[in-house]
Design an enzyme around this catalytic site. Sequence first.
Site, PDB file in Angstrom:
ATOM      1  N   CYS A 128      17.241  23.718   4.640  1.00  0.00           N
ATOM      2  CA  CYS A 128      16.583  22.451   4.338  1.00  0.00           C
ATOM      3  C   CYS A 128      16.484  22.307   2.828  1.00  0.00           C
ATOM      4  O   CYS A 128      16.017  23.219   2.142  1.00  0.00           O
ATOM      5  CB  CYS A 128      15.190  22.418   4.975  1.00  0.00           C
ATOM      6  SG  CYS A 128      14.313  20.863   4.714  1.00  0.00           S
ATOM      7  N   TYR A 129      16.941  21.182   2.334  1.00  0.00           N
ATOM      8  CA  TYR A 129      16.915  20.902   0.903  1.00  0.00           C
ATOM      9  C   TYR A 129      16.163  19.605   0.628  1.00  0.00           C
ATOM     10  O   TYR A 129      16.227  18.667   1.422  1.00  0.00           O
ATOM     11  CB  TYR A 129      18.330  20.661   0.353  1.00  0.00           C
ATOM     12  CG  TYR A 129      19.286  21.793   0.474  1.00  0.00           C
ATOM     13  CD1 TYR A 129      19.269  22.848  -0.418  1.00  0.00           C
ATOM     14  CD2 TYR A 129      20.258  21.789   1.474  1.00  0.00           C
ATOM     15  CE1 TYR A 129      20.180  23.884  -0.327  1.00  0.00           C
ATOM     16  CE2 TYR A 129      21.182  22.818   1.579  1.00  0.00           C
ATOM     17  CZ  TYR A 129      21.136  23.859   0.676  1.00  0.00           C
ATOM     18  OH  TYR A 129      22.038  24.872   0.771  1.00  0.00           O
TER      19      TYR A 129
END
Length: 144
Positions: free
Chosen positions: A109-110
Amino acid sequence: MSKVIRKIVTCSKCPKPLAPYSQAIVADRTVYCSGMIGIELNEPKLVPGGAAAQAATALKHLTNLLREANSGIDKVVKTTVLLADMQDYAAVNEEYKKVFGSNFPARTCYAVTKLPLGAAVEIEAIAIVGDVEHVRSVELGLKL
C-alpha cells in the site's frame, strides 16, 4: 520449448480504460489486472461517498474482471493499493476485508500524490487462473 499464451481480457462489467492499457492480461496461468478506481460503469465519474465507497466499487470491478479472466478473488496472490491520502487507510481496509475475507493476498500500500480523476484509491491485483489448492504455511511445516 512450449509457447506461453498471452491473452488480453476485456470485461463489459468494468469501466473502459481511461488511457491506453488493457484491463487485464493473462500470461500462462497468471492474470495481471490493471488498477481499478471507484468510478461508475458507464461514465468516467467517481462514485460518491469518498474513499470507502470508491474502494468498494473498485473491488467490485476487480471481482468482475477476475471472473471474466476465469479467475476469482479467492485466487488473488498479490494486490497493490494506492491511496491519495493515508488517512483513508482504515476505511479502505474495512472494504478490503469484506471482499477478501480472511485469506488475504500479499499486499503493498502506497500513498501517492495524485490518482486518475482525483480518485481516493486505486487497486490492482495479480491472480492465478485455474484450479488452486489453498495451503497455509503451518500445513507446510514452515515457522514464521
